[in-house]
Every structure is written in C-alpha cells, then in structure tokens.
Design an enzyme around this catalytic site. Structure first.
Site, PDB file in Angstrom:
ATOM      1  N   PRO A   1      -5.287   3.657   6.345  1.00  0.00           N
ATOM      2  CA  PRO A   1      -5.274   5.074   5.981  1.00  0.00           C
ATOM      3  C   PRO A   1      -4.965   5.974   7.178  1.00  0.00           C
ATOM      4  O   PRO A   1      -4.504   7.099   7.023  1.00  0.00           O
ATOM      5  CB  PRO A   1      -6.713   5.338   5.489  1.00  0.00           C
ATOM      6  CG  PRO A   1      -7.319   4.010   5.265  1.00  0.00           C
ATOM      7  CD  PRO A   1      -6.591   3.039   6.130  1.00  0.00           C
TER       8      PRO A   1
ATOM      9  N   GLU B   1     -13.513  -1.800   5.735  1.00  0.00           N
ATOM     10  CA  GLU B   1     -13.191  -0.554   6.441  1.00  0.00           C
ATOM     11  C   GLU B   1     -12.026  -0.753   7.403  1.00  0.00           C
ATOM     12  O   GLU B   1     -11.739   0.115   8.225  1.00  0.00           O
ATOM     13  CB  GLU B   1     -14.418  -0.066   7.222  1.00  0.00           C
ATOM     14  CG  GLU B   1     -15.595   0.314   6.367  1.00  0.00           C
ATOM     15  CD  GLU B   1     -15.234   1.383   5.357  1.00  0.00           C
ATOM     16  OE1 GLU B   1     -15.584   1.218   4.191  1.00  0.00           O
ATOM     17  OE2 GLU B   1     -14.562   2.349   5.725  1.00  0.00           O
TER      18      GLU B   1
ATOM     19  N   ARG C   1      15.079  -3.643  -1.053  1.00  0.00           N
ATOM     20  CA  ARG C   1      16.175  -3.061  -1.824  1.00  0.00           C
ATOM     21  C   ARG C   1      17.294  -2.551  -0.919  1.00  0.00           C
ATOM     22  O   ARG C   1      18.400  -2.293  -1.401  1.00  0.00           O
ATOM     23  CB  ARG C   1      15.688  -1.955  -2.744  1.00  0.00           C
ATOM     24  CG  ARG C   1      15.173  -0.729  -2.028  1.00  0.00           C
ATOM     25  CD  ARG C   1      14.613   0.282  -3.017  1.00  0.00           C
ATOM     26  NE  ARG C   1      15.629   0.857  -3.862  1.00  0.00           N
ATOM     27  CZ  ARG C   1      16.411   1.878  -3.505  1.00  0.00           C
ATOM     28  NH1 ARG C   1      16.302   2.387  -2.285  1.00  0.00           N
ATOM     29  NH2 ARG C   1      17.301   2.368  -4.342  1.00  0.00           N
TER      30      ARG C   1
ATOM     31  N   ASP D   1      20.272   7.210  -2.340  1.00  0.00           N
ATOM     32  CA  ASP D   1      18.837   7.377  -2.595  1.00  0.00           C
ATOM     33  C   ASP D   1      18.381   8.815  -2.420  1.00  0.00           C
ATOM     34  O   ASP D   1      18.981   9.576  -1.681  1.00  0.00           O
ATOM     35  CB  ASP D   1      18.059   6.569  -1.539  1.00  0.00           C
ATOM     36  CG  ASP D   1      17.772   5.166  -2.033  1.00  0.00           C
ATOM     37  OD1 ASP D   1      17.489   4.305  -1.189  1.00  0.00           O
ATOM     38  OD2 ASP D   1      17.849   4.959  -3.252  1.00  0.00           O
TER      39      ASP D   1
HETATM   40  N1  LIG Z   1      -1.321   2.023   3.927  1.00  0.00           N
HETATM   41  C1  LIG Z   1      -2.314   2.431   3.517  1.00  0.00           C
HETATM   42  C2  LIG Z   1      -3.457   3.046   2.920  1.00  0.00           C
HETATM   43  C3  LIG Z   1      -4.777   2.609   2.760  1.00  0.00           C
HETATM   44  C4  LIG Z   1      -5.447   1.381   3.247  1.00  0.00           C
HETATM   45  C5  LIG Z   1      -4.721   0.426   3.968  1.00  0.00           C
HETATM   46  C6  LIG Z   1      -5.370  -0.683   4.489  1.00  0.00           C
HETATM   47  C7  LIG Z   1      -6.747  -0.830   4.297  1.00  0.00           C
HETATM   48  C8  LIG Z   1      -7.704  -1.763   4.721  1.00  0.00           C
HETATM   49  C9  LIG Z   1      -8.943  -1.390   4.232  1.00  0.00           C
HETATM   50  N2  LIG Z   1      -8.764  -0.244   3.537  1.00  0.00           N
HETATM   51  C10 LIG Z   1      -9.850   0.478   2.864  1.00  0.00           C
HETATM   52  C11 LIG Z   1     -10.281   1.642   3.664  1.00  0.00           C
HETATM   53  C12 LIG Z   1     -10.664   2.789   3.005  1.00  0.00           C
HETATM   54  C13 LIG Z   1     -11.088   3.900   3.751  1.00  0.00           C
HETATM   55  C14 LIG Z   1     -11.160   3.841   5.126  1.00  0.00           C
HETATM   56  C15 LIG Z   1     -11.634   5.028   5.929  1.00  0.00           C
HETATM   57  N3  LIG Z   1     -13.053   4.906   6.202  1.00  0.00           N
HETATM   58  C16 LIG Z   1     -13.839   5.284   5.027  1.00  0.00           C
HETATM   59  C17 LIG Z   1     -15.147   5.852   5.539  1.00  0.00           C
HETATM   60  C18 LIG Z   1     -14.960   6.089   7.017  1.00  0.00           C
HETATM   61  C19 LIG Z   1     -13.482   5.830   7.274  1.00  0.00           C
HETATM   62  C20 LIG Z   1     -10.797   2.687   5.786  1.00  0.00           C
HETATM   63  C21 LIG Z   1     -10.352   1.569   5.039  1.00  0.00           C
HETATM   64  C22 LIG Z   1      -7.456   0.121   3.554  1.00  0.00           C
HETATM   65  C23 LIG Z   1      -6.818   1.221   3.020  1.00  0.00           C
HETATM   66  N4  LIG Z   1      -5.455   3.572   2.103  1.00  0.00           N
HETATM   67  N5  LIG Z   1      -4.611   4.591   1.848  1.00  0.00           N
HETATM   68  C24 LIG Z   1      -3.387   4.316   2.327  1.00  0.00           C
HETATM   69  N6  LIG Z   1      -2.295   5.153   2.254  1.00  0.00           N
END
Ligand SMILES: N#Cc1c(-c2ccc3ccn(Cc4ccc(CN5CCCC5)cc4)c3c2)n[nH]c1N
Length: 242
Positions: A88, A115, A157, A172
C-alpha cells in the site's frame, strides 16, 4: 519474459493460466512460475510471520523465509531480474511502468500478506538488483496477489504477439495521455439509444475529431490531473476550442 511469483496463496494466481495470459504461456511468449513461500519454512507450523517490533496491529512477514525463497528463485534463472513488491505504501503503478516492465527479461514478484514483509528483505535485494515497491491504487487490499494479477496482465498485453490486435495496445488509454472516449457496435439503435451519427458517416477525419473531442471531454471531467500533466504542445488549436 519469465515471471516468478512467490506467495503463501499460490491458488490466488490461477487466473494467470486463463484466457489471454494462458495462451501467452502456452505459446511460449510468457513463462510463469508460482512458488509457495511455505516451501521454504522448516518448522512444523510453517510459520512465515511474527509480531511487529515496536508494537502495532497485525503481524509482519519474517525476513529469513523470504531470503531463502528469493535466493533460490533468483538463482533458478540466469536472466537479470527486477524484484517487484506490491505494498500500500508503494509508488503508483502506471501504464508507463507497465511499458518499462514489458521490456524486462524477468520479473520476480514478492506477494506479502499480513501487514507486509520485513523491510530488510527489500533493502537486502536492492543492494544487488532493481527492486520496486509499487501500489496499484489508493485503497487497501489484504495482500499482494491481486496486485500481481493486475500488473502481470497490464504488462503481458504489451508483449508482442500476446494481443490479437497490436493496435489495441498502441491506442490504449493513457497512450496519448488521455482516457479513451465511448465505444459503440451494432445494433445502430438499442433500446432507443442511437449510435452517434458521425461514427456511421464514413468521414474518417470527422470521426477522428469526434473521438478526440469525446476523449478530451471525458478526461477533463474524470481525470483533470491528466489534462494538467499533458505536455504544452499536446493540445492543438482544435482541442483548445473544445
Ligand atoms: N499493491 C498494492 C496494494 C495493497 C497491498 C499490497 C501488498 C500487501 C501485503 C499485505 N497487505 C495488507 C496490508 C494492509 C494494510 C497495510 C497498512 N497497515 C495497516 C495498519 C497500519 C499500516 C499493510 C498491509 C498488502 C496490501 N493494498 N492496496 C494496494 N494498492
């Protein structure tokens, strides 16, 4: 291109074997290998996570399992690889990034869960290879697998021979910095909605102008940031008159 994906949920990547991507694999345009991270655990519980240092919610994925897995996966093919870690907190994944990835010989994806992955994994491999922490959008998922499906499709693609019509990728959305406009097909009238007359006129100049105008209108309405990001010479006089 070879793609490796390391995950604790290999089944999540099954769609990579379907349809367009499945055909790309079948014809040898794409070589995809999915690996179960738990294959590199040595304890009876196959533990891959632990509590975060400093406290906080949830669990963090342990570095030593990832290190053993990525060492083996990287060593399995001599081609230079880019390690891509969805998170994220990553840099936005864009069409430009998809084009850059399509030029790579090999991509290795590390799918986190919980996480996320202990930061030292990224830091360790970044010392010896290109590593990207990317995000597919400003919303929170549960893990990296869905992001990998998005990235692999966007990249595959663009590979020559994967799309039946190569013009599709060339035309695109975003290729000219704009969103594409509306598309229509038969019938001419559907539930009282007629196809715009100009599209049936056969006047290719007028059609091109109409499509450009609809793309500009849609982009200005939905993604003004893309309009602001256009280079100064991107809009001609007719565009500005819109
Ligand atoms: N690309 C992409 C992504 C992802 C993504 C990608 C990879 C992983 C691995 C684990 N998670 C779950 C997660 C969820 C929230 C947090 C933040 N924490 C929450 C409370 C304190 C901070 C950390 C991990 C992932 C989520 N989410 N959104 C995108 N655009």
């Amino acid at each position: 291109m070879r793609i490796d994906v390391v995950t604790i949920f290999p089944g999540y990547l099954a769609p990579l074997r379907e349809a367009l991507l499945g055909r790309a694999v079948g014809t040898g345009l794409l070589d995809i290998a999915v690996h179960d991270l738990r294959d590199w655990t040595h304890d009876v519980h196959q533990a891959v996570d632990d509590a975060p240092y400093g406290g906080g919610p949830g669990m963090v994925m342990r570095p030593h399992v990832w290190g053993e897995a990525l060492d083996d996966v990287l060593a399995a093919d001599p081609r230079p690889a880019r390690l891509v870690v969805p998170t994220p907190a990553g840099r936005p994944f864009t069409q430009a990034a998809a084009h850059a990835y399509a030029a790579q010989e090999r991509l290795v994806f590390a799918c986190g869960r919980y996480e996320g992955i202990d930061q030292r994994v990224v830091d360790h491999y970044a010392a010896s290879m290109p590593v990207d922490e990317i995000s597919i959008g400003d919303y929170v998922l549960v893990g990296g697998e869905v992001a990998v499906l998005v990235v692999v499709e966007a990249v595959a693609r663009l590979l020559p021979g994967v799309l039946g019509n190569p013009r599709s990728a060339a035309e695109d959305s975003f290729s000219d910095g704009l969103l594409e406009g509306p598309a229509y097909t038969r019938p001419e009238v559907w539930r009282g909605h007629a196809v715009p007359e100009v599209l049936r006129s056969g006047n290719h100049g007028a059609i091109a102008r109409w499509r450009r105008d609809r793309a500009l209108e849609r982009t200005a309405e939905r993604r003004p940031d893309l309009i602001a990001a256009l280079p100064p010479d991107a809009l001609d006089e007719a565009d500005r008159a819109l």
